[in-house]
Design an enzyme around this catalytic site. Structure first.
Site, PDB file in Angstrom:
ATOM      1  N   GLY A  49       0.780  -1.179  -0.022  1.00  0.00           N
ATOM      2  CA  GLY A  49      -0.069   0.066  -0.055  1.00  0.00           C
ATOM      3  C   GLY A  49       1.077   1.408  -0.087  1.00  0.00           C
ATOM      4  O   GLY A  49       0.406   2.118   0.501  1.00  0.00           O
ATOM      5  N   SER A  50       1.982   1.367  -0.462  1.00  0.00           N
ATOM      6  CA  SER A  50       2.879   2.273  -0.645  1.00  0.00           C
ATOM      7  C   SER A  50       2.303   3.416  -1.375  1.00  0.00           C
ATOM      8  O   SER A  50       2.403   4.785  -1.220  1.00  0.00           O
ATOM      9  CB  SER A  50       4.442   1.899  -0.851  1.00  0.00           C
ATOM     10  N   MET A  77      -4.076  -6.864  -7.015  1.00  0.00           N
ATOM     11  CA  MET A  77      -3.551  -8.151  -7.704  1.00  0.00           C
ATOM     12  C   MET A  77      -4.611  -8.969  -8.518  1.00  0.00           C
ATOM     13  O   MET A  77      -4.415 -10.096  -8.510  1.00  0.00           O
ATOM     14  CB  MET A  77      -2.655  -8.721  -7.037  1.00  0.00           C
ATOM     15  N   ARG A  78      -5.746  -8.361  -8.722  1.00  0.00           N
ATOM     16  CA  ARG A  78      -6.835  -9.230  -9.411  1.00  0.00           C
ATOM     17  C   ARG A  78      -7.191  -8.421 -10.628  1.00  0.00           C
ATOM     18  O   ARG A  78      -7.170  -7.227 -10.502  1.00  0.00           O
ATOM     19  CB  ARG A  78      -7.779  -9.274  -8.442  1.00  0.00           C
ATOM     20  N   ILE A  79      -7.935  -9.238 -11.452  1.00  0.00           N
ATOM     21  CA  ILE A  79      -8.401  -8.787 -12.807  1.00  0.00           C
ATOM     22  C   ILE A  79      -9.707  -8.234 -12.533  1.00  0.00           C
ATOM     23  O   ILE A  79     -10.643  -8.870 -11.913  1.00  0.00           O
ATOM     24  CB  ILE A  79      -8.406  -9.897 -13.896  1.00  0.00           C
ATOM     25  N   VAL A  80      -9.958  -6.844 -12.765  1.00  0.00           N
ATOM     26  CA  VAL A  80     -11.312  -6.428 -12.575  1.00  0.00           C
ATOM     27  C   VAL A  80     -12.401  -6.848 -13.687  1.00  0.00           C
ATOM     28  O   VAL A  80     -12.148  -7.018 -14.564  1.00  0.00           O
ATOM     29  CB  VAL A  80     -11.364  -4.805 -12.646  1.00  0.00           C
ATOM     30  N   HIS A 129       0.997   0.792 -13.490  1.00  0.00           N
ATOM     31  CA  HIS A 129       1.866  -0.328 -13.767  1.00  0.00           C
ATOM     32  C   HIS A 129       3.416   0.012 -13.787  1.00  0.00           C
ATOM     33  O   HIS A 129       3.631   0.889 -14.437  1.00  0.00           O
ATOM     34  CB  HIS A 129       1.279  -0.997 -15.018  1.00  0.00           C
TER      35      HIS A 129
END
Length: 223
Positions: A37-38, A116-119, A135
């Site tokens: 979460g940086s 880290m999941r595809i929407v 990205h």
């Protein structure tokens, strides 16, 4: 009487004035995270340090309830929706639960920050053109989860950071902004990753603020 003071019209008259439209409310942005979460922290810091930034972080969403990003959100007092997808009957049901929370928090747009999941279409249809992603490469080069390592393995002379809109593909949406980063000979992946993160923290708050100008409501929100 203090002649320097000015009387302000009632809120109703201000809203109805044909010559003086009300100022736009800040865009309410949901930030999606899965890890450290940086970049979320960079957005929170921008909001804190720049009152004129046209956004407020209205919600943090995570598929990893234990991750550092969730802790950062809670420490900042930001509402959180954090749940493991496997706790739901399907991905569609999971995203419908997220969508309900987005609506509950009156969210205008979404910034993915290490999510880290595809929407899927559930969120894409509801927020078409209002979901952006960060990205760690110069897209279309090196899409996917291991972009920094892939650029290094390929012997690329440069990599970078890309902010782009989300579509149905994987890292294929229209590019909004990019920042190039040279790859010196002999650099290790740890050092290169640190340089990429540094640029991400600089670039993303600026771009989120610029893009969110189009998400801001055209009339003041009701208290």
């Amino acid at each position: 009487m203090d002649h320097g003071a000015r009387m302000q019209p009632p809120a109703e008259s201000w809203a109805e004035s044909p010559t003086q439209p009300p100022a736009k409310s800040p865009a309410r942005v949901a930030v999606f995270v899965s890890g450290e979460g940086s970049n979320l922290q960079a957005l929170l810091d921008r909001h804190k340090l720049m009152p004129s930034w046209p956004c407020t972080i209205a919600l943090v969403v995570s598929d990893k309830p234990w991750c550092r990003g969730v802790r950062r959100a809670r420490e900042a007092g930001v509402p959180v929706f954090a749940a493991e997808p496997r706790a739901f009957a399907s991905k569609q049901v999971y995203e419908q639960a997220i969508l309900a929370k987005l609506h509950e928090q009156d969210v205008d747009g979404i910034a993915l920050a290490g999510y880290m999941r595809i929407v899927s279409s559930v969120l894409l249809q509801a927020y078409r053109g209002r979901i952006i992603n960060l990205h760690p490469s110069l897209l279309p080069a090196f899409p996917g989860k291991s972009a920094v390592a892939d650029a290094l393995s390929a012997g690329a002379m440069e990599t970078g950071v890309t902010v782009h809109y989300i579509d149905e593909g994987v890292d294929t949406g229209p590019v909004i902004a990019q920042w190039r980063i040279p790859i010196p000979d002999g650099i290790d992946i740890g050092t290169l990753t640190e340089r990429v993160h540094h640029i991400e923290h600089l670039l993303y708050p600026v771009v989120v603020g610029e893009v969110a100008e189009n998400w801001r409501p055209s009339r003041s929100r009701q208290p």
